[in-house]
Write a protein that holds these residues in place. Structure first.
Motif, PDB file in Angstrom:
ATOM      1  N   TRP A  75      47.640   3.687  37.528  1.00 17.83           N
ATOM      2  CA  TRP A  75      49.107   3.694  37.523  1.00 17.83           C
ATOM      3  C   TRP A  75      49.578   4.852  38.383  1.00 17.83           C
ATOM      4  O   TRP A  75      49.093   5.981  38.252  1.00 17.83           O
ATOM      5  CB  TRP A  75      49.633   3.856  36.104  1.00 17.83           C
ATOM      6  CG  TRP A  75      51.120   3.963  36.024  1.00 17.83           C
ATOM      7  CD1 TRP A  75      51.859   5.105  35.806  1.00 17.83           C
ATOM      8  CD2 TRP A  75      52.073   2.906  36.148  1.00 17.83           C
ATOM      9  NE1 TRP A  75      53.191   4.813  35.803  1.00 17.83           N
ATOM     10  CE2 TRP A  75      53.357   3.473  36.001  1.00 17.83           C
ATOM     11  CE3 TRP A  75      51.958   1.539  36.379  1.00 17.83           C
ATOM     12  CZ2 TRP A  75      54.515   2.714  36.077  1.00 17.83           C
ATOM     13  CZ3 TRP A  75      53.125   0.780  36.449  1.00 17.83           C
ATOM     14  CH2 TRP A  75      54.382   1.367  36.290  1.00 17.83           C
ATOM     15  N   ASP A  76      50.535   4.576  39.266  1.00 22.48           N
ATOM     16  CA  ASP A  76      51.127   5.604  40.120  1.00 22.48           C
ATOM     17  C   ASP A  76      52.513   5.921  39.577  1.00 22.48           C
ATOM     18  O   ASP A  76      53.401   5.062  39.598  1.00 22.48           O
ATOM     19  CB  ASP A  76      51.204   5.103  41.561  1.00 22.48           C
ATOM     20  CG  ASP A  76      51.680   6.179  42.529  1.00 22.48           C
ATOM     21  OD1 ASP A  76      52.519   7.023  42.145  1.00 22.48           O
ATOM     22  OD2 ASP A  76      51.219   6.162  43.681  1.00 22.48           O
ATOM     23  N   TYR A  77      52.698   7.136  39.091  1.00 22.93           N
ATOM     24  CA  TYR A  77      53.989   7.541  38.533  1.00 22.93           C
ATOM     25  C   TYR A  77      55.090   7.601  39.590  1.00 22.93           C
ATOM     26  O   TYR A  77      56.259   7.419  39.269  1.00 22.93           O
ATOM     27  CB  TYR A  77      53.883   8.914  37.851  1.00 22.93           C
ATOM     28  CG  TYR A  77      53.224   8.863  36.502  1.00 22.93           C
ATOM     29  CD1 TYR A  77      53.925   8.454  35.371  1.00 22.93           C
ATOM     30  CD2 TYR A  77      51.901   9.241  36.338  1.00 22.93           C
ATOM     31  CE1 TYR A  77      53.328   8.416  34.120  1.00 22.93           C
ATOM     32  CE2 TYR A  77      51.294   9.211  35.093  1.00 22.93           C
ATOM     33  CZ  TYR A  77      52.016   8.793  33.995  1.00 22.93           C
ATOM     34  OH  TYR A  77      51.428   8.748  32.763  1.00 22.93           O
ATOM     35  N   THR A  78      54.740   7.870  40.841  1.00 28.86           N
ATOM     36  CA  THR A  78      55.777   8.010  41.865  1.00 28.86           C
ATOM     37  C   THR A  78      56.330   6.662  42.309  1.00 28.86           C
ATOM     38  O   THR A  78      57.515   6.553  42.613  1.00 28.86           O
ATOM     39  CB  THR A  78      55.262   8.787  43.093  1.00 28.86           C
ATOM     40  OG1 THR A  78      54.109   8.133  43.621  1.00 28.86           O
ATOM     41  CG2 THR A  78      54.907  10.217  42.714  1.00 28.86           C
ATOM     42  N   THR A  79      55.486   5.635  42.356  1.00 31.20           N
ATOM     43  CA  THR A  79      55.949   4.305  42.767  1.00 31.20           C
ATOM     44  C   THR A  79      56.181   3.380  41.578  1.00 31.20           C
ATOM     45  O   THR A  79      56.747   2.305  41.739  1.00 31.20           O
ATOM     46  CB  THR A  79      54.928   3.635  43.707  1.00 31.20           C
ATOM     47  OG1 THR A  79      53.703   3.433  42.997  1.00 31.20           O
ATOM     48  CG2 THR A  79      54.699   4.472  44.953  1.00 31.20           C
ATOM     49  N   GLU A  80      55.709   3.798  40.407  1.00 34.09           N
ATOM     50  CA  GLU A  80      55.753   2.988  39.187  1.00 34.09           C
ATOM     51  C   GLU A  80      55.112   1.626  39.413  1.00 34.09           C
ATOM     52  O   GLU A  80      55.661   0.586  39.068  1.00 34.09           O
ATOM     53  CB  GLU A  80      57.187   2.875  38.668  1.00 34.09           C
ATOM     54  CG  GLU A  80      57.746   4.213  38.244  1.00 34.09           C
ATOM     55  CD  GLU A  80      59.076   4.116  37.532  1.00 34.09           C
ATOM     56  OE1 GLU A  80      59.692   3.032  37.490  1.00 34.09           O
ATOM     57  OE2 GLU A  80      59.493   5.149  36.976  1.00 34.09           O
ATOM     58  N   GLU A  81      53.905   1.674  40.001  1.00 32.38           N
ATOM     59  CA  GLU A  81      53.141   0.458  40.283  1.00 32.38           C
ATOM     60  C   GLU A  81      51.698   0.625  39.820  1.00 32.38           C
ATOM     61  O   GLU A  81      51.147   1.731  39.845  1.00 32.38           O
ATOM     62  CB  GLU A  81      53.118   0.160  41.776  1.00 32.38           C
ATOM     63  CG  GLU A  81      54.460  -0.197  42.361  1.00 32.38           C
ATOM     64  CD  GLU A  81      54.361  -0.470  43.852  1.00 32.38           C
ATOM     65  OE1 GLU A  81      55.042  -1.405  44.291  1.00 32.38           O
ATOM     66  OE2 GLU A  81      53.628   0.247  44.554  1.00 32.38           O
ATOM     67  N   TYR A  82      51.109  -0.513  39.437  1.00 32.63           N
ATOM     68  CA  TYR A  82      49.673  -0.544  39.179  1.00 32.63           C
ATOM     69  C   TYR A  82      48.951  -0.537  40.507  1.00 32.63           C
ATOM     70  O   TYR A  82      49.437  -1.093  41.502  1.00 32.63           O
ATOM     71  CB  TYR A  82      49.296  -1.798  38.384  1.00 32.63           C
ATOM     72  CG  TYR A  82      49.781  -1.739  36.960  1.00 32.63           C
ATOM     73  CD1 TYR A  82      49.087  -1.018  35.999  1.00 32.63           C
ATOM     74  CD2 TYR A  82      50.934  -2.410  36.587  1.00 32.63           C
ATOM     75  CE1 TYR A  82      49.538  -0.961  34.687  1.00 32.63           C
ATOM     76  CE2 TYR A  82      51.395  -2.359  35.281  1.00 32.63           C
ATOM     77  CZ  TYR A  82      50.687  -1.636  34.334  1.00 32.63           C
ATOM     78  OH  TYR A  82      51.139  -1.577  33.048  1.00 32.63           O
ATOM     79  N   LEU A  83      47.780   0.084  40.535  1.00 35.32           N
ATOM     80  CA  LEU A  83      47.005   0.217  41.758  1.00 35.32           C
ATOM     81  C   LEU A  83      45.559  -0.166  41.520  1.00 35.32           C
ATOM     82  O   LEU A  83      45.079  -0.148  40.388  1.00 35.32           O
ATOM     83  CB  LEU A  83      47.010   1.676  42.242  1.00 35.32           C
ATOM     84  CG  LEU A  83      48.333   2.382  42.413  1.00 35.32           C
ATOM     85  CD1 LEU A  83      48.106   3.856  42.661  1.00 35.32           C
ATOM     86  CD2 LEU A  83      49.086   1.762  43.571  1.00 35.32           C
ATOM     87  N   ASP A  84      44.865  -0.447  42.607  1.00 30.79           N
ATOM     88  CA  ASP A  84      43.414  -0.562  42.591  1.00 30.79           C
ATOM     89  C   ASP A  84      42.879   0.777  43.062  1.00 30.79           C
ATOM     90  O   ASP A  84      43.492   1.452  43.886  1.00 30.79           O
ATOM     91  CB  ASP A  84      42.944  -1.657  43.542  1.00 30.79           C
ATOM     92  CG  ASP A  84      43.393  -3.037  43.087  1.00 30.79           C
ATOM     93  OD1 ASP A  84      43.357  -3.293  41.866  1.00 30.79           O
ATOM     94  OD2 ASP A  84      43.779  -3.843  43.947  1.00 30.79           O
ATOM     95  N   GLY A  85      41.731   1.153  42.557  1.00 31.34           N
ATOM     96  CA  GLY A  85      41.150   2.417  42.968  1.00 31.34           C
ATOM     97  C   GLY A  85      39.646   2.402  42.807  1.00 31.34           C
ATOM     98  O   GLY A  85      39.078   1.457  42.258  1.00 31.34           O
ATOM     99  N   PRO A  86      39.010   3.462  43.256  1.00 31.46           N
ATOM    100  CA  PRO A  86      37.551   3.535  43.201  1.00 31.46           C
ATOM    101  C   PRO A  86      37.062   3.923  41.804  1.00 31.46           C
ATOM    102  O   PRO A  86      37.835   4.352  40.956  1.00 31.46           O
ATOM    103  CB  PRO A  86      37.240   4.653  44.200  1.00 31.46           C
ATOM    104  CG  PRO A  86      38.412   5.574  44.065  1.00 31.46           C
ATOM    105  CD  PRO A  86      39.600   4.647  43.860  1.00 31.46           C
TER     106      PRO A  86
END
Length: 118
Positions: A75-86
Motif C-alpha cells: 500500500w502506498d500512502y501517498t497515492t492511496e493505491e495498492y502496489l506490486d512489489g518485490p
C-alpha cells in the motif's frame, strides 16, 4: 502499479513479530503492516492505535506491506493505491501461530466494542 524502488529496501528485516508501539505499551492489534523501507511493524487502521499510518506520518516512508500470513500486497500512502512489489527480507509475516487480532494474551474480552467506540 509497481512500488518505486526508492521507497523499498529488500535487505531490511522486519522489526519483530508484532506492532512495535503496541508491544511497548501492552496494547493489541487487529492486523499488522510492515514498512517496506525500514522494516517497522505497526498495526493497521482497523486497530485502535493505527501505528502503521502514524509511522508513515512521522517518517514519510510511503509504502507498507501486509504482514499477515499469505498476504503479499503493498500500500502506498501517498497515492492511496495498492502496489506490486518485490519479496522483502524474511520473515514475510508474523508467525502463523500468532492470533488475529492479537496477541491473545493481551486481547481484551470486549475488543470488538472498543473498536466500535474508537
Amino acid at each position: 502499479m509497481n512500488a518505486s524502488t526508492d521507497s523499498l529496501r529488500t535487505d531490511v528485516p522486519p522489526s519483530g513479530p508484532g506492532c512495535v508501539e503496541c508491544d511497548a505499551t501492552g496494547s493489541w492489534w487487529v492486523h499488522l503492516r510492515r514498512c517496506a523501507r525500514c522494516g517497522h511493524v505497526g498495526c493497521c487502521d482497523a486497530s485502535l492505535n493505527k501505528h502503521a499510518t502514524a509511522h508513515f506520518h512521522s517518517t514519510a516512508h510511503p509504502v507498507m506491506q501486509s504482514y499477515e500470513p499469505g498476504e503479499e500486497w503493498f500500500w502506498d500512502y501517498t497515492t492511496e493505491e495498492y502496489l506490486d512489489g518485490p519479496a522483502l527480507a524474511p520473515p514475510r509475516s508474523h508467525p502463523r501461530s500468532q492470533t488475529v487480532p492479537g496477541p491473545a494474551d493481551r486481547l481484551p474480552a470486549d475488543w470488538e466494542r472498543q473498536l466500535d467506540e474508537s
